[in-house]
Design a protein around this motif. Structure first.
Motif, PDB file in Angstrom:
ATOM      1  N   ALA A   1       0.765  -1.215   0.230  1.00 61.91           N
ATOM      2  CA  ALA A   1      -0.005   0.013  -0.042  1.00 61.91           C
ATOM      3  C   ALA A   1       1.044   1.239  -0.017  1.00 61.91           C
ATOM      4  O   ALA A   1       0.627   2.338  -0.732  1.00 61.91           O
ATOM      5  N   ILE A   2       1.967   1.053   0.920  1.00 62.53           N
ATOM      6  CA  ILE A   2       2.913   2.356   0.655  1.00 62.53           C
ATOM      7  C   ILE A   2       3.484   2.687  -0.514  1.00 62.53           C
ATOM      8  O   ILE A   2       3.600   3.703  -1.111  1.00 62.53           O
ATOM      9  N   MET A   3       4.029   1.457  -1.157  1.00 64.26           N
ATOM     10  CA  MET A   3       4.521   1.691  -2.434  1.00 64.26           C
ATOM     11  C   MET A   3       3.491   2.178  -3.502  1.00 64.26           C
ATOM     12  O   MET A   3       3.757   3.114  -4.347  1.00 64.26           O
ATOM     13  N   LEU A   4       2.182   1.739  -3.507  1.00 64.76           N
ATOM     14  CA  LEU A   4       1.087   2.261  -4.484  1.00 64.76           C
ATOM     15  C   LEU A   4       1.001   3.719  -4.213  1.00 64.76           C
ATOM     16  O   LEU A   4       0.920   4.451  -5.477  1.00 64.76           O
ATOM     17  N   VAL A   5       0.874   4.220  -2.960  1.00 66.03           N
ATOM     18  CA  VAL A   5       0.436   5.680  -2.597  1.00 66.03           C
ATOM     19  C   VAL A   5       1.591   6.545  -3.078  1.00 66.03           C
ATOM     20  O   VAL A   5       1.265   7.609  -4.055  1.00 66.03           O
ATOM     21  N   LEU A   6       2.911   6.167  -2.747  1.00 67.26           N
ATOM     22  CA  LEU A   6       4.167   6.891  -2.868  1.00 67.26           C
ATOM     23  C   LEU A   6       4.312   7.068  -4.514  1.00 67.26           C
ATOM     24  O   LEU A   6       4.756   7.943  -5.251  1.00 67.26           O
ATOM     25  N   GLY A   7       4.325   5.822  -5.271  1.00 57.73           N
ATOM     26  CA  GLY A   7       4.318   5.662  -6.659  1.00 57.73           C
ATOM     27  C   GLY A   7       3.409   6.597  -7.378  1.00 57.73           C
ATOM     28  O   GLY A   7       3.828   7.357  -8.497  1.00 57.73           O
ATOM     29  N   TYR A   8       2.182   6.469  -6.961  1.00 61.08           N
ATOM     30  CA  TYR A   8       1.074   7.424  -7.680  1.00 61.08           C
ATOM     31  C   TYR A   8       1.540   8.818  -7.446  1.00 61.08           C
ATOM     32  O   TYR A   8       1.660   9.716  -8.547  1.00 61.08           O
TER      33      TYR A   8
ATOM     34  N   SER B   1      -0.750  16.321  -4.430  1.00 62.41           N
ATOM     35  CA  SER B   1      -0.908  15.446  -5.470  1.00 62.41           C
ATOM     36  C   SER B   1      -2.465  15.584  -5.639  1.00 62.41           C
ATOM     37  O   SER B   1      -3.242  15.576  -4.784  1.00 62.41           O
ATOM     38  N   ASP B   2      -2.906  15.081  -6.841  1.00 58.51           N
ATOM     39  CA  ASP B   2      -4.357  15.167  -7.166  1.00 58.51           C
ATOM     40  C   ASP B   2      -5.060  14.052  -6.456  1.00 58.51           C
ATOM     41  O   ASP B   2      -4.702  12.944  -6.780  1.00 58.51           O
TER      42      ASP B   2
END
Length: 487
Positions: free
Chosen positions: A240-247, A486-487
């Motif tokens: 989940a951390i990777m997905l949020v930061l990646g986005y 971020s949007d």
């Protein structure tokens, strides 16, 4: 005509040592004579294995079993049947992680990256954590057991490219409106995609995991660990951390494309121990400090310059998300697309001490302490607010590499973080984790963070002198900083 089996043992051994694993398996099934020659032939199987894959971490594994397992894995990954892949997940997925724990991953990572160009492999093996019970497309669904869902999340983290329906940077048009909000539904991008498939963005569900303050507990060390005090990594939290930061980093990179080199864009890149390679110094630099004795003893490769990203919700949004509506303890919170702030930070770190591991640590590596400075690459509100940083790196009982940091403002510790280095010590992928109040305030603030090394070189002189400050993480000073939201 001379039969192949009429050749001498040495010559036949030399010939068969040049075939690949698939051909060797097929050959051993043709007749009893070939089966007898291949079965138990350690030297032959070792030769075939090392022609295709990197040497395993074990000194002398059972080479015949190793070849047989990877041939079976390759056959499943090359299959076009999605259901067959799902049915094989329980035995095939555990074979992937060991391929990335080798000392030199020059063959295994490209081998996996090539196989995971297939969208069906991504759906069956990487998009199978609990997150995909509601998010993702129709062909992405969680694995059958919690253990397999954890394994899928770990594979996703090692794969390194966030699986989301956001359009990658290379497909964004130059005349696009960077400030326009991201759609709630979008098109899943993939090189093999021939049709548009509508799906729910995974980052919305991941954001609900990352900012759920119920997950920040003493038992989980307020980090990406399971809530049982074991220090075992909760890979679904890390995912989940990777997905949020990646986005957020993709959006930031669209607005400010030259602040840092894109990261998390190459499958399985830097996901193995010792995979980090330092960039050469560029431009005119003062004389560099030679490695100290502590640096030479440090197994983690801490000393150098690092990049860090920190994201956070406005505190009013964080409080509303967590405390305005009651949710049963065993149920996840609803997905959110509330926009976040992002900070890109430069770190200079130096090893300060090395100690033997404690009784609650893994025993293969020492505990290494470090100190350094950090400064934001954004505009600073307070020119005197440069942050210092200290921390430790250690091995967990299960062998993962745990990073703990403290950010120090005006001689007072203010923020703390806990993270896991993806891929092991000296990996190129870096560290994923959580930041939070150093006093463990259950009301927050808290959020995701990551940092990765960019250079082994540090200039002599006062670290961070004249640099801009790290700023604040979620306090009132950050309100109105919409330029980097971020949007």
């Amino acid at each position: 005509m001379t039969c192949l089996l009429d050749l001498s043992h040495e010559l036949l051994q030399s010939i068969l040592g040049e075939v690949d694993g698939h051909d060797l398996a097929a050959l051993s099934a043709t007749c009893r004579a070939f089966n007898s020659f291949v079965t138990g032939n350690r030297i032959l199987c070792k030769s075939v294995y090392l022609r295709a894959w990197d040497h395993p971490i074990e000194a002398e594994p059972c080479w015949e079993t190793s070849v047989r397992n990877l041939v079976a894995l390759q056959k499943i990954l090359e299959s076009d049947d999605l259901e067959t892949k799902r049915e094989s997940f329980h035995w095939a997925a555990p074979l992937i992680t060991p391929l990335l724990t080798v000392k030199n991953c020059s063959r295994n990572a490209p081998f996996l990256a090539d196989l995971f160009k297939s969208q069906k492999n991504i759906d069956a093996f990487l998009a199978s954590s609990s997150l995909f019970e509601n998010a993702g497309n129709l062909t992405q669904q969680p694995a059958a057991t919690p253990e397999l869902r954890q394994l899928a999340a770990k594979l996703h983290c090692l794969y390194g490219v966030p699986i989301d329906c956001q359009i990658p940077p290379m497909l964004v048009q130059d005349d696009s409106d960077d400030n326009s909000p991201s759609p709630s539904y979008s098109v899943l991008w993939h090189p093999e995609a021939t049709t548009e498939s509508v799906q729910i963005p995974t980052n919305n569900y991941a954001r609900a995991v990352v900012y759920d303050l119920r997950r920040y507990t003493e038992e989980s060390l307020w980090g990406p660990f399971k809530s049982d005090g074991s220090q075992d990594v909760d890979w679904e939290k890390v995912e989940a951390i990777m997905l949020v930061l990646g986005y957020n980093m993709r959006l930031f990179n669209r607005r400010a494309p030259h602040v840092f080199e894109p990261v998390w864009e190459k499958p399985f890149d830097g996901a193995s121990p010792n995979s980090y390679v330092s960039a050469k110094p560029t431009g005119i630099m003062r004389e560099l400090s030679p490695p100290g004795d502590l640096d030479l003893q440090d197994p983690y490769g801490i000393t150098g310059e690092w990049m860090r990203v920190v994201c956070f919700l406005d505190y009013h949004d964080l409080f509303s998300f967590n405390f305005l509506h009651s949710v049963p303890a065993d149920q996840p919170r609803d997905p959110i697309n509330t926009r976040e702030a992002i900070r890109i930070i430069r770190l200079k770190l130096r090893v300060s001490a090395i100690e033997p591991p404690g009784p609650e640590d893994g025993q293969d590596y020492p505990v290494v302490s470090f100190t350094g400075t950090s400064w934001s690459l954004h505009a600073s509100w307070d020119a005197n607010a440069n942050s210092r940083i200290r921390g430790t790196v250690r091995q967990t009982p299960k062998g993962e590499i745990r990073w703990t940091t403290f950010s120090i403002f005006h001689s007072e510790e203010r923020w703390r973080s806990e993270g896991i280095q993806i891929g092991g010590p000296r990996s190129g992928r870096g560290v994923l984790g959580n930041w939070f109040d150093k006093d463990f305030d259950r009301h927050g603030p808290a959020g995701p963070t990551a940092f990765w090394k960019v250079s082994d070189y540090i200039e002599d002189g006062k670290d961070g002198e004249g640099e801009q400050s790290e700023g604040s993480l979620g306090d009132e000073e950050s309100e109105g900083d919409t330029e980097y939201m971020s949007d």
